[in-house]
Design a protein around this motif. Structure first.
Motif, mmCIF file in Angstrom:
data_model
loop_
_atom_site.group_PDB
_atom_site.id
_atom_site.type_symbol
_atom_site.label_atom_id
_atom_site.label_comp_id
_atom_site.label_asym_id
_atom_site.label_seq_id
_atom_site.Cartn_x
_atom_site.Cartn_y
_atom_site.Cartn_z
ATOM 1 N N GLY A 136 0.785 -1.225 0.000
ATOM 2 C CA GLY A 136 0.000 0.000 0.000
ATOM 3 C C GLY A 136 0.819 1.279 0.000
ATOM 4 N N SER A 137 2.151 1.137 -0.116
ATOM 5 C CA SER A 137 2.997 2.323 -0.119
ATOM 6 C C SER A 137 4.290 1.948 -0.834
ATOM 7 N N CYS A 138 4.280 2.100 -2.136
ATOM 8 C CA CYS A 138 5.325 1.503 -2.984
ATOM 9 C C CYS A 138 6.676 2.204 -2.818
ATOM 10 N N ILE A 139 7.716 1.388 -2.645
ATOM 11 C CA ILE A 139 9.071 1.923 -2.451
ATOM 12 C C ILE A 139 9.997 1.572 -3.623
ATOM 13 N N PRO A 200 13.984 4.666 5.433
ATOM 14 C CA PRO A 200 13.340 5.024 6.703
ATOM 15 C C PRO A 200 12.473 3.886 7.250
ATOM 16 N N ILE A 201 12.184 3.972 8.525
ATOM 17 C CA ILE A 201 11.293 3.010 9.170
ATOM 18 C C ILE A 201 9.941 3.067 8.465
ATOM 19 N N LYS A 202 9.454 1.918 8.088
ATOM 20 C CA LYS A 202 8.257 1.900 7.237
ATOM 21 C C LYS A 202 6.978 2.040 8.048
ATOM 22 N N ASP A 203 6.050 2.803 7.447
ATOM 23 C CA ASP A 203 4.698 2.903 7.997
ATOM 24 C C ASP A 203 3.909 1.701 7.453
ATOM 25 N N TRP A 204 3.695 0.715 8.289
ATOM 26 C CA TRP A 204 3.005 -0.502 7.845
ATOM 27 C C TRP A 204 1.478 -0.378 7.964
ATOM 28 N N SER A 205 1.006 0.827 8.280
ATOM 29 C CA SER A 205 -0.441 0.928 8.483
ATOM 30 C C SER A 205 -1.217 0.809 7.172
ATOM 31 N N ARG A 208 -1.316 -4.993 5.442
ATOM 32 C CA ARG A 208 -2.230 -5.850 6.193
ATOM 33 C C ARG A 208 -2.296 -5.459 7.655
ATOM 34 N N ALA A 209 -1.158 -4.969 8.192
ATOM 35 C CA ALA A 209 -1.073 -4.634 9.612
ATOM 36 C C ALA A 209 -2.122 -3.607 10.040
ATOM 37 N N GLY A 210 -2.522 -2.753 9.112
ATOM 38 C CA GLY A 210 -3.475 -1.689 9.455
ATOM 39 C C GLY A 210 -4.926 -2.139 9.479
ATOM 40 N N GLY A 211 -5.161 -3.417 9.251
ATOM 41 C CA GLY A 211 -6.534 -3.920 9.212
ATOM 42 C C GLY A 211 -7.010 -4.041 7.776
ATOM 43 N N VAL B 125 8.436 -11.446 11.891
ATOM 44 C CA VAL B 125 7.915 -10.090 12.085
ATOM 45 C C VAL B 125 8.617 -9.093 11.152
ATOM 46 N N PHE B 126 9.904 -8.865 11.400
ATOM 47 C CA PHE B 126 10.664 -7.921 10.585
ATOM 48 C C PHE B 126 9.888 -6.628 10.339
#
Lengths: 222, 309
Positions: A136-139, A200-205, A208-211, B125-126
């Motif tokens: 959901g947030s292409c790098i 950078p630290i990824k926003d996983w929201s 899938r993690a965000g629901g 996790v990673f």
């Protein structure tokens, strides 16, 4: 495309052991291309089921139909007239189509005829490989268009790990090291200096993690 | 530069001494006697003791609890923390837990993939990678902030390290990768086991070319072979390990009952040679389930007694 694999016939038989009639429902999209759930596979599965039911001495009406898409209500409407003739549906579409069919026909049992595996592409006939996890947030702009989230077994954004050997991943000599591929690409593009930029630290929201995810495009809504 | 934390390891390194660290793997059970015994074997001969974090993805007593054991013995632990098993909430929480026991050293690692262990069907996790864990702990320590931005009360006073593997591929990015870890906040490095001395020395040359040896303390990793079989295994089965043929031949050419001695001797010779390499700030002796031989290696390598700081 979405890549799926046919389920073993024994597993499908186990799912439909109570039914008196079943519609095998294929899909003309991704599962046709990956030869897991198109018209051809519908025919093969329906024939096999008929034979096995016959061997078991059961009279089961097995129907066949393949829709343009199962992930689209418009096409799902095409079976409205015939669906009452069946107790159950074995859908050979991906997990999306299976669920969408069940949502459209709430009184029918809908069983999966495939295992939906990943978003990928064919490397050659009979060989498919994963390319995207839909985070959901292409790098890909930063990684030479090679996705480490999908292709690194540890989804490292700052790889490779110490297990990269001769271009292969530590989990298997049959798996390419995503970061070797990224570095090769960056080199080919004359951008190897980009390697030293910390991801950078990824926003996983958005993952899938965000629901469960949903996209609403107001400009397209009627 | 004066130490930024109460870490004994940091003090020793900043005072210009060659540091010696070793490591112990926690038991596959809950008996603390195991870890206490291992630590007692090496406590006078090393400055700090790493506790591995479910190494090779085999489930063991947790690194944090074992580190607390060492603290209770008055020893200096290095908490190894892999990002395989915990998300950023758990990682930050465990950092605080460790800091609450005044554990002053943290080694940030990715962790072996779970397929090598006894829970190959598990999820991984990673959420962060090892570099992002470095950034996280440095932010907690230096800025006194959680990743989410809120202030940390009594920030963790930790000396922060990372691993480097000069032998993994592709070689051309091995030094840039170290530079990245330094940029992310690594203050010390423990390397993969060194058997290919030429390749390690070449790597160190490139490290010095970029002046990285002045920005980070590099502890050269060594592991003694117990047998020719172990040498062959490390060469062929362990990912990212570089064991030259001549080293395997030397072990294989030694009578079976003398192979352990030969393994120790190779290890001591490695340390002796690497002592002369500019930028090697110390040694990390990984004697896998062979802690009782660490004192002998340290003594024969001329690294004993250990300094007091």
């Amino acid at each position: 495309m979405i890549v799926a694999e046919r389920k073993p016939i024994e597993e499908i038989l186990g799912q439909v052991k109570q039914v008196r009639s079943v519609l095998v429902l294929g899909c003309n999209e991704c599962v046709t291309v990956c030869e897991a759930g198109g018209k051809k596979e519908v025919g093969v599965l329906a024939s096999a089921l008929r034979m096995l039911f016959l061997q078991q001495g059961r009279e089961v009406n097995v129907g066949e139909r393949t829709l343009e898409r199962q992930c689209d209500t418009e096409y799902l409407e095409e079976i409205r007239d015939m669906i009452d003739a069946f107790d159950a549906v074995v859908s050979l579409a991906c997990g999306v189509g299976i669920q969408f069919t069940a949502e459209r026909y709430p009184s029918k049992a809908v069983y999966p005829g495939v295992n939906t595996c990943f978003m990928g592409a064919a490397l050659e006939r009979g060989v498919w490989s994963e390319r995207c996890q839909g985070c959901g947030s292409c790098i890909l702009a930063a990684t030479g268009a090679v996705c480490p989230i999908t292709r690194c077994a540890k989804r490292l954004l700052n790889g490779p790990c110490g297990g990269s050997t001769a271009g292969k991943c530590e989990i298997s000599k049959d798996v390419e090291c995503a970061w070797q591929l990224i570095i090769d690409r960056l080199k080919a593009l004359g951008r190897l200096e980009d390697y030293e930029r910390l991801s950078p630290i990824k926003d996983w929201s958005t993952d899938r993690a965000g629901g469960p995810r949903k996209i609403i495009r107001e400009d397209l809504r009627s | 530069m004066s130490p930024k934390t109460p870490s004994k390891l940091e003090k020793i390194l900043r005072a210009g001494h060659r540091a010696v660290t070793s490591e112990c793997g926690p038991p596959r059970g809950s008996d603390p006697a195991h870890i206490v015994h291992k630590a007692q074997l090496i406590q006078r001969h090393v400055d700090a003791i790493n506790i591995t974090d479910n190494q090779t993805s085999v489930c063991r007593l947790c690194s944090l609890a074992a580190c607390i054991r060492l603290k209770l013995m008055g020893l200096e632990p290095v908490l190894q923390m892999v990002v395989r098993d915990r998300n950023r909430i758990a990682l930050q929480s465990d950092i605080l837990g460790a800091a609450s026991f005044d554990i002053h050293n943290l080694l940030c690692l990715s962790g072996d993939h779970q397929r090598f262990g006894d829970n190959a069907q598990g999820q991984n996790v990673f959420d962060l990678d090892s570099m992002q864990l470095l950034q996280t702990v440095r932010r907690m320590r230096d800025e006194g902030k959680f990743l989410g931005g809120d202030p940390v009360q009594r920030p963790p006073a930790m000396f922060v390290g990372a691993a480097a593997n000069p032998f993994a591929d592709p070689f051309e990015i091995r030094v840039p990768r170290l530079a990245k870890k330094v940029a992310a906040g690594a203050e010390f490095i423990q390397t993969q086991c060194i058997y290919n001395l030429e390749r390690f020395e070449k790597w160190m040359e490139l490290v010095r070319d970029r002046g990285l040896h002045e920005k980070v303390f590099i502890l050269a990793g060594v592991t003694p072979f117990k047998s020719a079989g172990m040498a062959r295994y490390m060469k062929s089965k362990v990912p990212g390990m570089d064991v030259p043929d001549e080293v395997v031949k030397r072990m294989a050419g030694t009578p079976k009952d003398k192979q352990a001695e030969e393994g120790i001797t190779i290890c001591v010779e490695t340390i002796q040679r690497l002592k002369a390499v500019e930028g090697v700030a110390g040694f990390h002796i990984m004697a896998i389930e062979w802690e009782e031989r660490v004192p002998e290696i340290v003594e024969r390598a001329g690294l004993f007694p250990r300094p007091t700081v």
